[in-house]
Design a protein around this motif. Structure first.
Motif, PDB file in Angstrom:
ATOM      1  N   UNK A 185       0.828  -1.219   0.000  1.00 20.61           N
ATOM      2  CA  UNK A 185       0.000   0.000   0.000  1.00 20.61           C
ATOM      3  C   UNK A 185       0.855   1.259   0.000  1.00 20.61           C
ATOM      4  N   UNK A 186       2.019   1.185   0.629  1.00 21.44           N
ATOM      5  CA  UNK A 186       2.919   2.341   0.574  1.00 21.44           C
ATOM      6  C   UNK A 186       3.373   2.578  -0.875  1.00 21.44           C
ATOM      7  N   UNK A 187       3.653   1.488  -1.582  1.00 16.39           N
ATOM      8  CA  UNK A 187       4.042   1.624  -2.998  1.00 16.39           C
ATOM      9  C   UNK A 187       2.886   2.220  -3.808  1.00 16.39           C
ATOM     10  N   UNK A 188       1.654   1.774  -3.511  1.00 16.23           N
ATOM     11  CA  UNK A 188       0.475   2.357  -4.168  1.00 16.23           C
ATOM     12  C   UNK A 188       0.379   3.856  -3.887  1.00 16.23           C
ATOM     13  N   UNK A 189       0.571   4.195  -2.617  1.00 23.16           N
ATOM     14  CA  UNK A 189       0.450   5.602  -2.221  1.00 23.16           C
ATOM     15  C   UNK A 189       1.524   6.437  -2.925  1.00 23.16           C
ATOM     16  N   UNK A 190       2.741   5.884  -3.005  1.00 23.50           N
ATOM     17  CA  UNK A 190       3.824   6.614  -3.680  1.00 23.50           C
ATOM     18  C   UNK A 190       3.478   6.829  -5.152  1.00 23.50           C
ATOM     19  N   UNK A 191       2.871   5.803  -5.767  1.00 25.38           N
ATOM     20  CA  UNK A 191       2.434   5.940  -7.159  1.00 25.38           C
ATOM     21  C   UNK A 191       1.383   7.043  -7.266  1.00 25.38           C
ATOM     22  N   UNK A 192       0.483   7.091  -6.292  1.00 26.69           N
ATOM     23  CA  UNK A 192      -0.534   8.137  -6.265  1.00 26.69           C
ATOM     24  C   UNK A 192       0.097   9.534  -6.185  1.00 26.69           C
ATOM     25  N   UNK A 193       1.127   9.664  -5.358  1.00 29.71           N
ATOM     26  CA  UNK A 193       1.808  10.958  -5.216  1.00 29.71           C
ATOM     27  C   UNK A 193       2.446  11.354  -6.551  1.00 29.71           C
ATOM     28  N   UNK A 194       3.059  10.378  -7.227  1.00 29.57           N
ATOM     29  CA  UNK A 194       3.674  10.672  -8.547  1.00 29.57           C
ATOM     30  C   UNK A 194       2.604  11.093  -9.550  1.00 29.57           C
ATOM     31  N   UNK A 195       1.432  10.459  -9.452  1.00 26.13           N
ATOM     32  CA  UNK A 195       0.365  10.815 -10.379  1.00 26.13           C
ATOM     33  C   UNK A 195      -0.108  12.254 -10.127  1.00 26.13           C
ATOM     34  N   UNK A 196      -0.238  12.628  -8.856  1.00 29.61           N
ATOM     35  CA  UNK A 196      -0.625  14.012  -8.535  1.00 29.61           C
ATOM     36  C   UNK A 196       0.423  14.983  -9.089  1.00 29.61           C
ATOM     37  N   UNK A 197       1.705  14.606  -8.970  1.00 29.89           N
ATOM     38  CA  UNK A 197       2.769  15.463  -9.524  1.00 29.89           C
ATOM     39  C   UNK A 197       2.565  15.682 -11.019  1.00 29.89           C
ATOM     40  N   UNK A 198       2.023  14.668 -11.704  1.00 33.07           N
ATOM     41  CA  UNK A 198       1.855  14.757 -13.152  1.00 33.07           C
ATOM     42  C   UNK A 198       0.624  15.523 -13.597  1.00 33.07           C
ATOM     43  N   UNK A 199      -0.252  15.893 -12.656  1.00 31.80           N
ATOM     44  CA  UNK A 199      -1.473  16.623 -13.030  1.00 31.80           C
ATOM     45  C   UNK A 199      -1.160  18.073 -13.374  1.00 31.80           C
ATOM     46  N   UNK A 200      -2.053  18.685 -14.122  1.00 33.81           N
ATOM     47  CA  UNK A 200      -1.903  20.104 -14.479  1.00 33.81           C
ATOM     48  C   UNK A 200      -1.848  20.961 -13.208  1.00 33.81           C
ATOM     49  N   UNK A 201      -0.948  21.913 -13.200  1.00 39.16           N
ATOM     50  CA  UNK A 201      -0.823  22.838 -12.067  1.00 39.16           C
ATOM     51  C   UNK A 201      -2.099  23.678 -11.953  1.00 39.16           C
ATOM     52  N   UNK A 202      -2.776  23.651 -10.797  1.00 34.88           N
ATOM     53  CA  UNK A 202      -4.001  24.455 -10.690  1.00 34.88           C
ATOM     54  C   UNK A 202      -3.716  25.939 -10.471  1.00 34.88           C
ATOM     55  N   UNK A 203      -2.488  26.283 -10.085  1.00 42.54           N
ATOM     56  CA  UNK A 203      -2.195  27.671  -9.696  1.00 42.54           C
ATOM     57  C   UNK A 203      -1.860  28.529 -10.910  1.00 42.54           C
ATOM     58  N   UNK A 204      -2.205  29.793 -10.799  1.00 43.03           N
ATOM     59  CA  UNK A 204      -1.818  30.755 -11.822  1.00 43.03           C
ATOM     60  C   UNK A 204      -2.774  30.820 -12.998  1.00 43.03           C
ATOM     61  N   UNK A 205      -3.728  29.916 -13.057  1.00 46.47           N
ATOM     62  CA  UNK A 205      -4.697  29.949 -14.158  1.00 46.47           C
ATOM     63  C   UNK A 205      -5.469  31.272 -14.130  1.00 46.47           C
ATOM     64  N   UNK A 206      -5.585  31.919 -15.266  1.00 48.51           N
ATOM     65  CA  UNK A 206      -6.437  33.116 -15.339  1.00 48.51           C
ATOM     66  C   UNK A 206      -7.867  32.636 -15.579  1.00 48.51           C
ATOM     67  N   UNK A 207      -8.691  32.745 -14.532  1.00 52.33           N
ATOM     68  CA  UNK A 207     -10.047  32.209 -14.569  1.00 52.33           C
ATOM     69  C   UNK A 207     -10.954  33.104 -15.421  1.00 52.33           C
ATOM     70  N   UNK A 208     -10.840  34.391 -15.212  1.00 51.76           N
ATOM     71  CA  UNK A 208     -11.543  35.373 -16.034  1.00 51.76           C
ATOM     72  C   UNK A 208     -10.598  36.548 -16.254  1.00 51.76           C
ATOM     73  N   UNK A 209     -10.845  37.335 -17.236  1.00 51.87           N
ATOM     74  CA  UNK A 209     -10.016  38.517 -17.445  1.00 51.87           C
ATOM     75  C   UNK A 209     -10.565  39.338 -18.590  1.00 51.87           C
ATOM     76  N   UNK A 210     -10.469  40.642 -18.451  1.00 49.61           N
ATOM     77  CA  UNK A 210     -10.884  41.519 -19.543  1.00 49.61           C
ATOM     78  C   UNK A 210     -10.326  42.918 -19.301  1.00 49.61           C
ATOM     79  N   UNK A 211     -10.378  43.749 -20.326  1.00 54.27           N
ATOM     80  CA  UNK A 211     -10.019  45.157 -20.153  1.00 54.27           C
ATOM     81  C   UNK A 211     -11.269  45.911 -19.715  1.00 54.27           C
ATOM     82  N   UNK A 212     -11.141  46.720 -18.680  1.00 51.70           N
ATOM     83  CA  UNK A 212     -12.268  47.537 -18.246  1.00 51.70           C
ATOM     84  C   UNK A 212     -12.437  48.713 -19.203  1.00 51.70           C
TER      85      UNK A 212
END
Lengths: 434, 434
Positions: free
Chosen positions: B86-113
């Protein structure tokens, strides 16, 4: 509390829950309408406001008269007033909300799963939205317009002083709802139950999907401490402006004057000025002259006090700040002033003392702007612009429900999108989990 | 409560607030790392788990032995176990999370006022995330991986029975954080403070940005009633499957068997079967045979009881439902069965009794699918597929923090995006509000 008070309170709670359930049942009808029909409903509401402006204004006049007799301040009476001009403004606001993009039905995310299922996350109404707010009946109209456009029912608890006006508005709205084939229970007021009604809104978990308190710190604190219904904290703004060593002084002074004085009693007005040491000796006397000319009392740290001595500024407006000043939201012609040694120290001061509403940096240096906007942990960062722009209308959201200073669900001005949640829909063809 | 208990509790509260503040300070360092550096941190964590798997497994063995001696059920001990596999499974899970798209910095909305200002809404970390959960140490690893990837600090309160394992894991994580130049205070456990620690997490408003309770109804209820920190309600699943008159029966039975029996004690397992009257006489005996073969006890309404009489099914598995059954989450080999006259009645029943987690419709009729998926007010709707798919992993989110059954901020499986908030940044050139 006596036994009978207890049972009265239980009775109010049961009634408010029943109102919420009736609102939820009515909301199913609204959510079943397409965007065009919801817009037609808003336009009918705007027309009804214009048609019945005389009656509404007359009722409001009674509220204002009573408030005056009871000694309410001129400022508060001004907020309470809903005359024909303001009703026309409010109707225009309702028409503008009708013209905004429909927030419902948007596919927020979606993809095909590896097993062939199609998965969509779709934007849907929250359900029943409750609001506790101050005696400003134009807020009633704004909130109802936003809720109806976003497919939500609204339960309202306005300030006591606006009770007659709000009752007349809820009646008017109910008439429009009925005409459009909706159940008038969709928009209801718990004003008749006084404080117990507000209490009931806080505790009606499972009946109400969101409670937004808007008003003084006392109200917001009591909602946070007592509510079991999900809530969003709004409004407190200990707003900072940081003047970097790279500031453009000519550009900075009008921004600071606007942020502090354009409207004083609002949450996006600036309350603190944090100035980099390298420019303090030159900049502080200039900005202090402009601020004191506008009758702003400056609450100064030791360094800024030293710098400003002997510049011929009106002494009664130069006051030594106490430690507690750094956490105060004045909502008044007062501004705390502190000199810092570095950008780091400015960020640290702001993250410690801010309420997380809005902070501004005035700078020409790119790196300083990047650091400040990344590291300051507030809902809105303004770069070389007035903090007064933190506003749903200014942000293009139409009317706003309030300005969230918490991080969950909504942060900053709350418009239509913040009145929605999402639902996942998985479209399969017999898939089972292996 | 005695005075000394009171002062002990206050002392724990102060300590937990101090831990949260230290975590927040450390979080600033994490938030300053780019996505690549955060991924490297997760890969180092996965490596450390593999390197120290023997030691962690040995410590976990002590927790399991003690739990066995104290009479814990085999099922719970299985959840508590963290062996090398299970530790090996968990480590694999951590590696998979590392491979996911970074959620930070995404511009959710934006426009010129209209005034020329540029306005961006950007995705940023929440800050300090707290979690109270059951004695399942693999959850510790999942939660920490999600929090670090999304730039958040984590304060953990795991179940008492997993205390040794969680302590060893937090130490391991602290070592990895130090090696990567981060303050180990970023991930901390309040386990040593027992129940007072959990209480403190609920009340530390201003220190903790989000509290997620995961576990039994008692825990979740006490969090909802007591917490002043913003929370997300998770997990309760009174999950319904509606069998429409247009059902494809051959496709439906494997879905129902999978949803009910593939794993019984989980929140996305089906608990209720709602069958349209037009197909009940033909469909119910078939599905009941399959379910009773799988040892599922059926809790039947009067109509379904009548239909199933005389079909040679094992009588001990056919039980008359009580009214309370419709609100029960069995988490067991039991299933409530009700016959309804119409799709409307099915939707009404579900919206009344569901916990808002997941509901499925099994139908060939397009209009029935549309009606059901629009009007049923739950986090997830499955069309012709098993309810067991409601899961962060299945939805492509990597590990999950839990499944939200509330509407605010997060609804359904919570992954990286649900661990973020946003910040507005307005880029001006001297604009002031007119």
């Amino acid at each position: 509390m006596s036994e009978s008070e207890n049972s009265d309170r239980q009775d109010v709670f049961d009634r408010v829950c029943a109102m919420a359930d009736a609102a939820a049942a009515a909301q199913a009808g609204l959510a079943g309408m397409n965007g065009q029909a919801r817009n037609a409903l808003l336009l009918a509401l705007a027309d009804a406001l214009i048609d019945q402006a005389d009656q509404i204004a007359a009722v409001n006049e009674q509220d204002c008269t009573q408030a005056f007799e009871e000694g309410m301040s001129a400022g508060l009476i001004d907020r309470l007033r809903l005359d024909k001009v303001r009703i026309a403004d409010a109707a225009r606001g309702v028409r503008m909300v009708a013209g905004l993009t429909d927030p419902l039905g948007e596919v927020v995310r979606g993809h095909d799963m590896p097993n062939g299922m199609r998965l969509n996350q779709v934007r849907v109404p929250l359900g029943v939205v409750a609001m506790i707010y101050e005696a400003r009946p134009n807020v009633t109209i704004d909130v109802v317009a936003l809720c109806l456009k976003s497919g939500n029912a609204a339960l309202l608890r306005g300030g006591h002083a606006a009770q007659r006006t709000n009752r007349a508005l809820v009646e008017l709205i109910g008439g429009v709802l009925s005409e459009q084939g909706l159940d008038p229970a969709l928009v209801a007021s718990v004003d008749r139950y006084g404080r117990d009604g507000a209490q009931a809104l806080m505790k009606a978990r499972g009946h109400i999907d969101l409670l937004v308190p808007r008003g003084g710190r006392g109200l917001i604190r009591s909602v946070i401490e007592q509510a079991t219904v999900p809530t969003i904290e709004t409004g407190a703004g200990n707003v900072h402006i940081y003047v970097d060593r790279s500031v453009d002084m000519d550009q900075a002074i009008p921004i600071i004057i606007n942020a502090k004085t354009q409207r004083v009693g609002v949450c996006n007005a600036a309350e603190k000025l944090i100035v980099h040491r390298d420019v303090a000796a030159e900049f502080l006397p200039r900005v202090a002259q402009a601020l004191t000319q506008a009758q702003v009392e400056l609450r100064l740290d030791a360094v800024s006090m030293d710098i400003l001595a002997g510049h011929g500024l009106p002494e009664e407006l130069l006051v030594r700040a106490e430690e507690a000043d750094w956490d105060r939201e004045y909502l008044d012609l007062k501004m705390g002033v502190r000199v810092v040694d570095s950008l780091d120290q400015a960020i640290e001061h702001i993250n410690r003392h801010s309420t997380g509403h809005t902070e501004a940096i005035l700078a020409r240096d790119y790196e300083a702007v990047e650091e400040f906007s990344r590291r300051v942990d507030s809902a809105v960062i303004m770069v070389n612009a007035s903090t007064r722009f933190t506003d749903g209308g200014m942000f293009g959201m139409g009317a706003e429900l309030g300005i969230s200073t918490q991080k969950l669900h909504a942060r900053g001005p709350m418009g239509l999108q913040e009145l929605t949640t999402t639902k996942w829909i998985g479209y399969g063809r017999g898939q089972v989990r292996p």
